[in-house]
Design a protein around this motif. Structure first.
Motif, PDB file in Angstrom:
ATOM      1  N   VAL A  67      -0.612   2.176   4.534  1.00 41.43           N
ATOM      2  CA  VAL A  67      -1.101   2.403   3.171  1.00 41.43           C
ATOM      3  C   VAL A  67      -0.027   2.048   2.148  1.00 41.43           C
ATOM      4  O   VAL A  67      -0.296   1.372   1.139  1.00 41.43           O
ATOM      5  CB  VAL A  67      -1.562   3.859   3.002  1.00 41.43           C
ATOM      6  N   THR A  68       1.207   2.461   2.396  1.00 41.62           N
ATOM      7  CA  THR A  68       2.290   2.205   1.439  1.00 41.62           C
ATOM      8  C   THR A  68       2.557   0.708   1.282  1.00 41.62           C
ATOM      9  O   THR A  68       2.625   0.189   0.159  1.00 41.62           O
ATOM     10  CB  THR A  68       3.574   2.921   1.890  1.00 41.62           C
ATOM     11  N   VAL A  69       2.711   0.008   2.395  1.00 40.15           N
ATOM     12  CA  VAL A  69       3.017  -1.426   2.318  1.00 40.15           C
ATOM     13  C   VAL A  69       1.845  -2.192   1.709  1.00 40.15           C
ATOM     14  O   VAL A  69       2.043  -3.118   0.907  1.00 40.15           O
ATOM     15  CB  VAL A  69       3.378  -1.967   3.707  1.00 40.15           C
ATOM     16  N   SER A  70       0.612  -1.828   2.061  1.00 42.21           N
ATOM     17  CA  SER A  70      -0.549  -2.506   1.490  1.00 42.21           C
ATOM     18  C   SER A  70      -0.634  -2.284  -0.016  1.00 42.21           C
ATOM     19  O   SER A  70      -0.967  -3.209  -0.774  1.00 42.21           O
ATOM     20  CB  SER A  70      -1.832  -2.010   2.166  1.00 42.21           C
ATOM     21  N   MET A  71      -0.340  -1.066  -0.453  1.00 40.89           N
ATOM     22  CA  MET A  71      -0.343  -0.791  -1.888  1.00 40.89           C
ATOM     23  C   MET A  71       0.709  -1.627  -2.605  1.00 40.89           C
ATOM     24  O   MET A  71       0.467  -2.147  -3.706  1.00 40.89           O
ATOM     25  CB  MET A  71      -0.099   0.699  -2.133  1.00 40.89           C
ATOM     26  N   LEU A  72       1.887  -1.764  -2.016  1.00 40.62           N
ATOM     27  CA  LEU A  72       2.930  -2.582  -2.640  1.00 40.62           C
ATOM     28  C   LEU A  72       2.500  -4.037  -2.738  1.00 40.62           C
ATOM     29  O   LEU A  72       2.741  -4.704  -3.753  1.00 40.62           O
ATOM     30  CB  LEU A  72       4.226  -2.462  -1.836  1.00 40.62           C
ATOM     31  N   LEU A  73       1.841  -4.521  -1.681  1.00 41.12           N
ATOM     32  CA  LEU A  73       1.363  -5.904  -1.697  1.00 41.12           C
ATOM     33  C   LEU A  73       0.329  -6.112  -2.796  1.00 41.12           C
ATOM     34  O   LEU A  73       0.373  -7.108  -3.537  1.00 41.12           O
ATOM     35  CB  LEU A  73       0.779  -6.260  -0.334  1.00 41.12           C
ATOM     36  N   LEU A  74      -0.596  -5.167  -2.941  1.00 41.20           N
ATOM     37  CA  LEU A  74      -1.605  -5.276  -3.998  1.00 41.20           C
ATOM     38  C   LEU A  74      -0.981  -5.118  -5.382  1.00 41.20           C
ATOM     39  O   LEU A  74      -1.429  -5.743  -6.344  1.00 41.20           O
ATOM     40  CB  LEU A  74      -2.692  -4.226  -3.791  1.00 41.20           C
ATOM     41  N   LEU A  75       0.032  -4.273  -5.482  1.00 41.28           N
ATOM     42  CA  LEU A  75       0.714  -4.092  -6.763  1.00 41.28           C
ATOM     43  C   LEU A  75       1.334  -5.404  -7.224  1.00 41.28           C
ATOM     44  O   LEU A  75       1.231  -5.786  -8.399  1.00 41.28           O
ATOM     45  CB  LEU A  75       1.785  -3.006  -6.633  1.00 41.28           C
ATOM     46  N   VAL A  76       1.964  -6.113  -6.292  1.00 38.89           N
ATOM     47  CA  VAL A  76       2.562  -7.400  -6.636  1.00 38.89           C
ATOM     48  C   VAL A  76       1.475  -8.443  -6.919  1.00 38.89           C
ATOM     49  O   VAL A  76       1.592  -9.241  -7.848  1.00 38.89           O
ATOM     50  CB  VAL A  76       3.492  -7.874  -5.496  1.00 38.89           C
ATOM     51  N   ALA A  77       0.396  -8.414  -6.122  1.00 32.80           N
ATOM     52  CA  ALA A  77      -0.647  -9.431  -6.259  1.00 32.80           C
ATOM     53  C   ALA A  77      -1.402  -9.296  -7.573  1.00 32.80           C
ATOM     54  O   ALA A  77      -1.665 -10.301  -8.247  1.00 32.80           O
ATOM     55  CB  ALA A  77      -1.611  -9.342  -5.079  1.00 32.80           C
ATOM     56  N   PHE A  78      -1.768  -8.047  -7.953  1.00 35.49           N
ATOM     57  CA  PHE A  78      -2.634  -7.845  -9.117  1.00 35.49           C
ATOM     58  C   PHE A  78      -1.925  -7.202 -10.304  1.00 35.49           C
ATOM     59  O   PHE A  78      -2.552  -7.018 -11.349  1.00 35.49           O
ATOM     60  CB  PHE A  78      -3.847  -6.992  -8.717  1.00 35.49           C
ATOM     61  N   ALA A 134      -5.139 -11.917   1.358  1.00 37.65           N
ATOM     62  CA  ALA A 134      -6.027 -11.136   2.222  1.00 37.65           C
ATOM     63  C   ALA A 134      -5.542 -11.186   3.664  1.00 37.65           C
ATOM     64  O   ALA A 134      -5.522 -10.158   4.365  1.00 37.65           O
ATOM     65  CB  ALA A 134      -7.458 -11.677   2.119  1.00 37.65           C
ATOM     66  N   GLY A 135      -5.153 -12.364   4.130  1.00 37.09           N
ATOM     67  CA  GLY A 135      -4.651 -12.473   5.491  1.00 37.09           C
ATOM     68  C   GLY A 135      -3.383 -11.676   5.702  1.00 37.09           C
ATOM     69  O   GLY A 135      -3.192 -11.045   6.749  1.00 37.09           O
ATOM     70  N   MET A 136      -2.510 -11.657   4.707  1.00 36.72           N
ATOM     71  CA  MET A 136      -1.262 -10.906   4.842  1.00 36.72           C
ATOM     72  C   MET A 136      -1.512  -9.405   4.874  1.00 36.72           C
ATOM     73  O   MET A 136      -0.758  -8.666   5.513  1.00 36.72           O
ATOM     74  CB  MET A 136      -0.307 -11.263   3.700  1.00 36.72           C
ATOM     75  N   THR A 137      -2.558  -8.934   4.192  1.00 37.23           N
ATOM     76  CA  THR A 137      -2.869  -7.501   4.280  1.00 37.23           C
ATOM     77  C   THR A 137      -3.308  -7.138   5.693  1.00 37.23           C
ATOM     78  O   THR A 137      -2.970  -6.055   6.192  1.00 37.23           O
ATOM     79  CB  THR A 137      -3.977  -7.109   3.283  1.00 37.23           C
ATOM     80  N   VAL A 138      -4.041  -8.034   6.355  1.00 35.36           N
ATOM     81  CA  VAL A 138      -4.422  -7.783   7.752  1.00 35.36           C
ATOM     82  C   VAL A 138      -3.176  -7.766   8.632  1.00 35.36           C
ATOM     83  O   VAL A 138      -3.016  -6.888   9.496  1.00 35.36           O
ATOM     84  CB  VAL A 138      -5.418  -8.846   8.248  1.00 35.36           C
ATOM     85  N   VAL A 180      -5.249  -0.514  -9.572  1.00 36.56           N
ATOM     86  CA  VAL A 180      -5.903  -1.298  -8.523  1.00 36.56           C
ATOM     87  C   VAL A 180      -5.333  -0.949  -7.156  1.00 36.56           C
ATOM     88  O   VAL A 180      -6.064  -0.763  -6.178  1.00 36.56           O
ATOM     89  CB  VAL A 180      -5.760  -2.808  -8.807  1.00 36.56           C
ATOM     90  N   ALA A 181      -4.013  -0.819  -7.063  1.00 35.26           N
ATOM     91  CA  ALA A 181      -3.379  -0.505  -5.781  1.00 35.26           C
ATOM     92  C   ALA A 181      -3.769   0.886  -5.294  1.00 35.26           C
ATOM     93  O   ALA A 181      -4.119   1.081  -4.129  1.00 35.26           O
ATOM     94  CB  ALA A 181      -1.859  -0.623  -5.910  1.00 35.26           C
ATOM     95  N   LEU A 182      -3.709   1.884  -6.192  1.00 34.10           N
ATOM     96  CA  LEU A 182      -4.055   3.257  -5.802  1.00 34.10           C
ATOM     97  C   LEU A 182      -5.532   3.370  -5.433  1.00 34.10           C
ATOM     98  O   LEU A 182      -5.890   4.000  -4.432  1.00 34.10           O
ATOM     99  CB  LEU A 182      -3.718   4.213  -6.937  1.00 34.10           C
ATOM    100  N   LYS A 183      -6.378   2.763  -6.240  1.00 37.44           N
ATOM    101  CA  LYS A 183      -7.826   2.840  -5.993  1.00 37.44           C
ATOM    102  C   LYS A 183      -8.177   2.188  -4.662  1.00 37.44           C
ATOM    103  O   LYS A 183      -8.982   2.727  -3.890  1.00 37.44           O
ATOM    104  CB  LYS A 183      -8.570   2.141  -7.131  1.00 37.44           C
ATOM    105  N   ALA A 184      -7.570   1.051  -4.379  1.00 36.15           N
ATOM    106  CA  ALA A 184      -7.863   0.357  -3.127  1.00 36.15           C
ATOM    107  C   ALA A 184      -7.478   1.218  -1.929  1.00 36.15           C
ATOM    108  O   ALA A 184      -8.220   1.309  -0.951  1.00 36.15           O
ATOM    109  CB  ALA A 184      -7.116  -0.974  -3.085  1.00 36.15           C
TER     110      ALA A 184
END
Length: 751
Positions: free
Chosen positions: A548-559, A298-302, A564-568
């Motif tokens: 948006v792109t980097v955050s989606m990649l981070l969520l893709l790796v995390a989950f 979560a902190g890294m997404t910020v 989940v990444a697209l929806k977020a």
């Protein structure tokens, strides 16, 4: 789908023996056992940070001009060829109902100018009755300029500006003196202890949430420890790079809100593990090894979101981003080290000093039977279509007012009516016309050998241009390489007509009238605001696309889930849009605006939605990580999509609601701030978190995930093999003292 191989890995891990904690768990164990050393290290870090601040700290500064713009070039030429005119200036406005033309009044004005000239940082004062001054046609208003030796208003000490205001207020004998400008605005704004208000509100919410003063105190101590270090380091950062003064409020917002939220999640998990029978040290290790991973992601997404501000190419944006990132990094470090150390002292007493509130048994196995959040989760499951449609419609309705937002920089006309800055603005508009509050400064750069009358045709063309009220005679620079002209529009600084005039002068009037070898640049505060707004608007797609792109990649790796990444990303954009709509509504100055001190229609500085987008996208991802990590944890245990959604929502709804309430309280504490950008940022962030943590996370996200079914956890096999394993949900099954009873795995209770 690729969940089959992951189930095999899970079985292998379960059969391989005791689980070895990850890095966060091992750090937590060391800090728990060496709690005294850890606390002393944090105290030492605070002392060192304050020492560095005292010895090396610099002044906050910001350059809001657009790099390479026409107005920026005009500013640079002013600084080079017109010493004293390229810096910040204060308007000196004189008023008298009896007129200003008699000798006694002029003598008073000369004495006032002499006293003002002695104030530090005053480079010179233009006599309102001299060649650079102006007197209104009725003789009742006069206008001069106080030139400061600082380049930007934040560099002017407020105490010196206050001395100028005191001299102005001391005028008597029917003479009224008003001062205007950014330096005056900052001196009159004062300060509100927003940080203290936010911390106090957060403390109340924590005590009510946990029912225990000790449990509530842990997040507060963790956040305050991080805030002490990060706030002390900001002046050091200001000595290294330009950092705007309002970035301290932004960093405080994030440091307090995020720090308390992260520790709140960790306290909740610690209590759950204690309820399962783990000893305090084992529970601390388990909390950091499970929820701690979600905190780091979560902190890294910020951080990723704030890094997107570098794409704007603006120095003040970079300074604000680095200040916020520093605050978040310190908070993450405090959560990973200071928090388990404090648990070493208070872990066994986590339920002490309880309030007389109903007790609720915490359990990592899932929510209690019949709990309100479990009933809500079942309700969303049954009405998933209605929930999804309702959520989207409400978000779009909230975002609608943003379609009519007016971008620009607020000026003195938006200040409260009792301030000198506003009175100067109104007096100038009444005496000389609205355009006199935002004159355009034209600097003509002469090539070697250019004739002395090179600006004659230009002056005539400017006076004949539509929308121009007056043009001053050309003033030569110190070495004759440039000429200065002042153009007064017939419309105010925020008017669309003034923006059209600036473009007309640059595109048509000046190219047609300028003599060969003469380069003319249109500058001044109004032109700079127009250029800055246009520059930021052009770069917004880079920011949005990159974040948006980097955050989606981070969520893709995390989950490990495409859905989940697209929806977020989509839902975070919707919640940010809704927050923008709320901001646009209060800026209209109606009933909603008056509630927070905005009395008349006010433009929105273009950097505010950019800044809030970066912050809000990161914070929205926080709640996504908190929620989905628990859903994925349940999914990996049960392989049942519906039950994992219900379990994750019911198990995290309480902590997300409390975390959101704290964040809203922290941001709302900045709404009374006198600085309009901070006020608007507080409104935008507070409303966004409220919308995101209620409408989005508690309704829209679970409803859509129920509709997607097992597709929530789909990941192409080839991608599954290539992505690193973060295990953001942790290995909660490894810390269970014993298997959960069979009744906890029934449809009524999710586990």
């Amino acid at each position: 789908m690729s969940e089959g191989p992951r189930d095999d890995r899970r079985a292998t891990a379960a059969e391989s023996g005791p689980h070895r904690p990850g890095p966060l768990g091992r750090i937590a164990g060391w800090c728990f056992r060496n709690r005294g050393r850890t606390v002393l290290l944090w105290l030492l870090a605070a002392v060192v940070a304050f020492g560095l601040s005292a010895g090396l700290g610099g002044k906050y500064s910001a350059d809001y001009t657009a790099p390479g713009s026409d107005s920026k070039q005009a500013q640079q030429l002013l600084a080079r060829d017109f010493p004293g005119l390229g810096g910040e200036a204060v308007s000196l406005v004189l008023q008298s109902d009896a007129g200003l033309t008699d000798g006694a009044t002029r003598e008073k004005v000369r004495g006032l100018i002499a006293r003002m000239s002695e104030v530090p940082h005053v480079g010179g004062v233009d006599d309102p009755f001299g060649p650079r001054g102006k007197v209104s046609p009725d003789g009742r208003t006069a206008l001069g300029q106080i030139h400061l030796d600082v380049a930007n208003a934040p560099d002017m000490p407020k105490a010196d500006t206050q001395r100028l205001l005191d001299l102005a207020r001391a005028a008597d004998g029917g003479l009224r003196v008003h001062l205007g400008g950014m330096a005056v605005q900052q001196a009159e704004q004062g300060a509100i202890g927003s940080e203290g208000i936010g911390i106090a509100a957060a403390a109340v919410i924590l005590v009510v949430t946990f029912g225990s003063v000790v449990a509530a105190g842990l997040p507060m101590l963790t956040a305050l420890g991080g805030l002490a270090v990060s706030s002390a380091l900001l002046p050091v950062l200001a000595a290294i790079m330009p950092v705007p003064d309002w970035s301290t409020s932004l960093a405080a917002m994030l440091g307090i809100g995020v720090g308390i939220d992260y520790a709140l999640l960790l306290v909740t998990r610690f209590r759950e593990w204690r309820a399962e029978g783990l000893e305090p040290e084992a529970a601390a290790v388990a909390a950091l090894d499970t929820a701690g991973r979600a905190v780091v992601v979560a902190g890294m997404t910020v951080v990723v979101s704030m890094l997107g501000l570098f794409a704007m190419g603006l120095s003040f944006m970079r300074g604000a981003a680095v200040a916020a990132i520093l605050s978040v990094f310190v908070v993450i470090a405090a959560s990973a080290t200071l928090f388990p150390a404090l648990l070493g002292y208070l872990g066994r007493h986590i339920e002490r000093l309880r309030l007389p509130l109903p007790r609720r048994r915490a359990s990592s196995a899932g929510p209690a039977v019949g709990s309100g959040w479990l009933r809500w989760s079942r309700l969303v499951e049954r009405h998933r279509v209605l929930g999804a449609v309702t959520g989207v419609v409400v978000l779009l309705a909230l975002a609608a007012p943003f379609l009519g937002v007016r971008f620009g920089f607020p000026d003195a006309g938006n200040d409260p009516a009792d301030r000198s800055n506003r009175m100067a603005y109104d007096a100038v508009a009444a005496g000389f016309g609205p355009g006199s509050n935002g004159p355009l400064v034209l600097v003509a750069e002469l090539a070697p050998g250019a004739p002395a009358d090179a600006a004659t045709s230009l002056t005539a063309a400017l006076r004949a241009a539509p929308g121009v009220t007056a043009v001053s005679p050309p003033v030569p620079g110190t070495d004759g390489r440039s000429l200065l002209l002042t153009v007064v529009p017939d419309s105010g600084p925020q008017s669309g007509a003034t923006k059209d005039l600036v473009r007309d002068l640059r595109d048509r009037v000046i190219p047609a009238a300028a003599a060969p070898g003469v380069q003319v640049h249109v500058g001044g505060a109004t032109a700079s605001a127009i250029d800055s707004t246009d520059n930021i608007s052009r770069r917004i797609p880079l920011l949005v696309g990159g974040v948006v792109t980097v955050s989606m990649l981070l969520l893709l790796v995390a989950f490990r889930s495409v859905a989940v990444a697209l929806k977020a990303a989509v839902m975070n954009l919707l919640s940010v849009g809704a927050a923008y709509g709320v901001v646009a509504l209060v800026l209209e100055g109606g009933t909603a605006g008056q509630l927070i001190g905005i009395d008349n229609p006010t433009p929105l500085p273009a950097f505010v939605p950019v800044l809030t987008f970066a912050v809000l996208f990161g914070l929205s991802m926080d709640y996504e990580v908190f929620l989905v990590s628990r859903m994925r944890e349940a999914w990996l245990r049960s392989n049942d999509n519906a039950e994992s959604i219900v379990s994750g929502l019911a198990g995290t709804a309480r902590v997300i609601t409390a975390a959101a309430a704290i964040m809203v309280a922290v941001f709302a504490a900045f709404v009374p701030a006198p600085d309009l950008p901070i006020k608007v940022i507080g409104v935008g962030m507070g409303s966004a978190i409220l919308i995101d943590a209620t409408l989005v996370r508690l309704l829209l996200v679970p409803a859509v995930m129920h509709l997607l079914g097992r597709g929530n956890w789909w990941l192409p096999g080839w991608l599954d093999r290539r992505l690193p394993q973060l295990h953001v949900e942790g290995h909660s099954e490894s810390y269970q003292p014993q298997a959960a009873p069979a009744e906890l795995r029934s449809p009524a209770v999710v586990g």
